[in-house]
Design a protein around this motif. Structure first.
Motif, PDB file in Angstrom:
ATOM      1  N   ASP A 190       5.294  -4.721   3.196  1.00 42.97           N
ATOM      2  CA  ASP A 190       3.991  -4.412   3.801  1.00 42.97           C
ATOM      3  C   ASP A 190       3.323  -5.721   4.223  1.00 42.97           C
ATOM      4  O   ASP A 190       2.556  -6.316   3.482  1.00 42.97           O
ATOM      5  CB  ASP A 190       3.115  -3.642   2.812  1.00 42.97           C
ATOM      6  CG  ASP A 190       1.792  -3.190   3.419  1.00 42.97           C
ATOM      7  OD1 ASP A 190       1.561  -3.458   4.612  1.00 42.97           O
ATOM      8  OD2 ASP A 190       0.994  -2.563   2.691  1.00 42.97           O
ATOM      9  N   ARG A 234       0.815  -1.219   0.000  1.00 39.87           N
ATOM     10  CA  ARG A 234       0.000   0.000   0.000  1.00 39.87           C
ATOM     11  C   ARG A 234       0.844   1.263   0.000  1.00 39.87           C
ATOM     12  O   ARG A 234       0.423   2.311  -0.497  1.00 39.87           O
ATOM     13  CB  ARG A 234      -0.923  -0.014   1.219  1.00 39.87           C
ATOM     14  CG  ARG A 234      -1.924  -1.159   1.201  1.00 39.87           C
ATOM     15  CD  ARG A 234      -2.541  -1.387   2.558  1.00 39.87           C
ATOM     16  NE  ARG A 234      -1.533  -1.838   3.523  1.00 39.87           N
ATOM     17  CZ  ARG A 234      -1.812  -2.089   4.808  1.00 39.87           C
ATOM     18  NH1 ARG A 234      -3.030  -1.927   5.266  1.00 39.87           N
ATOM     19  NH2 ARG A 234      -0.848  -2.489   5.619  1.00 39.87           N
ATOM     20  N   LEU A 291      -4.663   1.901  -1.769  1.00 40.87           N
ATOM     21  CA  LEU A 291      -5.585   1.677  -0.665  1.00 40.87           C
ATOM     22  C   LEU A 291      -6.599   2.811  -0.629  1.00 40.87           C
ATOM     23  O   LEU A 291      -6.236   3.979  -0.590  1.00 40.87           O
ATOM     24  CB  LEU A 291      -4.838   1.618   0.676  1.00 40.87           C
ATOM     25  CG  LEU A 291      -5.716   1.383   1.908  1.00 40.87           C
ATOM     26  CD1 LEU A 291      -6.246  -0.040   1.919  1.00 40.87           C
ATOM     27  CD2 LEU A 291      -4.942   1.674   3.194  1.00 40.87           C
ATOM     28  N   CYS A 334      -0.871  -5.844   4.299  1.00 47.43           N
ATOM     29  CA  CYS A 334      -1.759  -5.525   3.179  1.00 47.43           C
ATOM     30  C   CYS A 334      -2.772  -6.660   3.031  1.00 47.43           C
ATOM     31  O   CYS A 334      -2.414  -7.837   2.983  1.00 47.43           O
ATOM     32  CB  CYS A 334      -0.962  -5.363   1.891  1.00 47.43           C
ATOM     33  SG  CYS A 334      -2.000  -4.907   0.472  1.00 47.43           S
TER      34      CYS A 334
END
Length: 205
Positions: A122, A87, A169, A125
C-alpha cells in the motif's frame, strides 16, 4: 505510557483557516507554520523540526487512530527504518475510500513495487513511521503529493529495512471536505497541487 515513550506531538500546518492550529496548541501540541505550500513541503519541514529519534506521521483528518500505533513502534524497535501502514489489511470503514482509490491504489502499488524493488503493498497509506536521522540523510525534496512515493523509493534505494503493518482506515472526520488525493494523477507523480490540512508528526525517542 503504555509504550514507554518519551514523545512530542508536532502539528505541521500549511495554511489551515478552520482554527485547528489553535485547538492543537490548547491541547498541548507544538504547532509550526509552513509557508511553502504542498503535502511534501509540509512534511519535510515537520521532519526537520521534530526532536525525536523516530517519527510517526499521518494526516490530521481523523482517518487514522494515533492511539493505536503499537505495531509501528514495535517494528521500529526491532530494527525497521521505515514502517508503512497497509489499509487493505487493516480494514477500511465504509465510505472511507472512494471506489476509484480501491482499484487504483493496488494497481499503482504493483507498478511501484516493480519499479523500486520493494515489497510494500500500500504505497499511498498516509500513516507511516521512520527513523528521523535516516530520513534527513536521504535529502527528501518532493514538495507535492509525490512525496508519499519519494520517501519509500529513497528508503528502499538506500537498502533500509522496510516493514508493513495492518492499519485501519476511518472516514474523514472533517465536515464537508473532500479527499485531496486523485488516484491516478497523483499516483503517477505528476500532480503539483497541494492539500492544506495540517499533518501530525509524533516524534519519539
Amino acid at each position: 505510557a503504555r509504550l514507554n515513550l518519551d514523545a512530542e506531538i508536532l502539528v505541521s500546518d500549511n495554511g489551515s483557516d478552520d482554527g485547528s492550529p489553535e485547538i492543537a496548541r490548547k491541547c498541548g501540541a507544538r504547532v509550526i507554520n509552513v509557508k511553502k505550500r504542498g503535502y511534501g513541503a509540509t512534511l519535510i519541514q515537520g521532519i526537520e523540526e521534530a526532536e525525536g529519534k523516530y517519527i510517526i506521521m499521518g494526516d490530521s483528518d481523523g482517518t487514522y487512530d494515533f492511539s493505536k500505533v503499537d505495531n509501528f513502534i514495535c517494528k521500529l524497535r526491532e530494527g525497521s527504518e521505515l514502517v508503512m501502514g497497509n489499509r487493505f489489511r487493516g480494514g477500511i470503514e465504509k465510505g472511507a475510500m472512494p471506489f476509484l482509490h480501491r482499484l487504483g491504489v493496488p494497481v499503482l502499488s504493483v507498478l511501484a513495487r516493480i519499479r523500486f524493488r520493494v515489497s510494500v503493498k500500500d504505497f499511498h497509506c498516509g500513516l507511516r513511521a521512520f527513523d528521523r536521522k535516516k530520513a534527513l540523510m536521504l535529502e527528501l525534496k518532493c514538495e507535492g503529493m509525490e512525496f508519499a512515493t519519494e520517501i519509500i523509493a529513497k528508503f528502499a534505494k538506500s537498502g533500509a529495512k522496510i516493514s508493513e503493518v495492518p492499519t485501519p482506515l476511518r472516514k474523514d472526520r472533517r465536515m464537508g471536505k473532500e479527499a485531496h488525493l486523485r488516484t491516478f494523477r497523483d499516483g503517477f507523480l505528476t500532480e503539483q497541487d497541494s492539500p492544506l490540512h495540517p499533518q501530525v508528526l509524533t516524534s519519539s525517542s
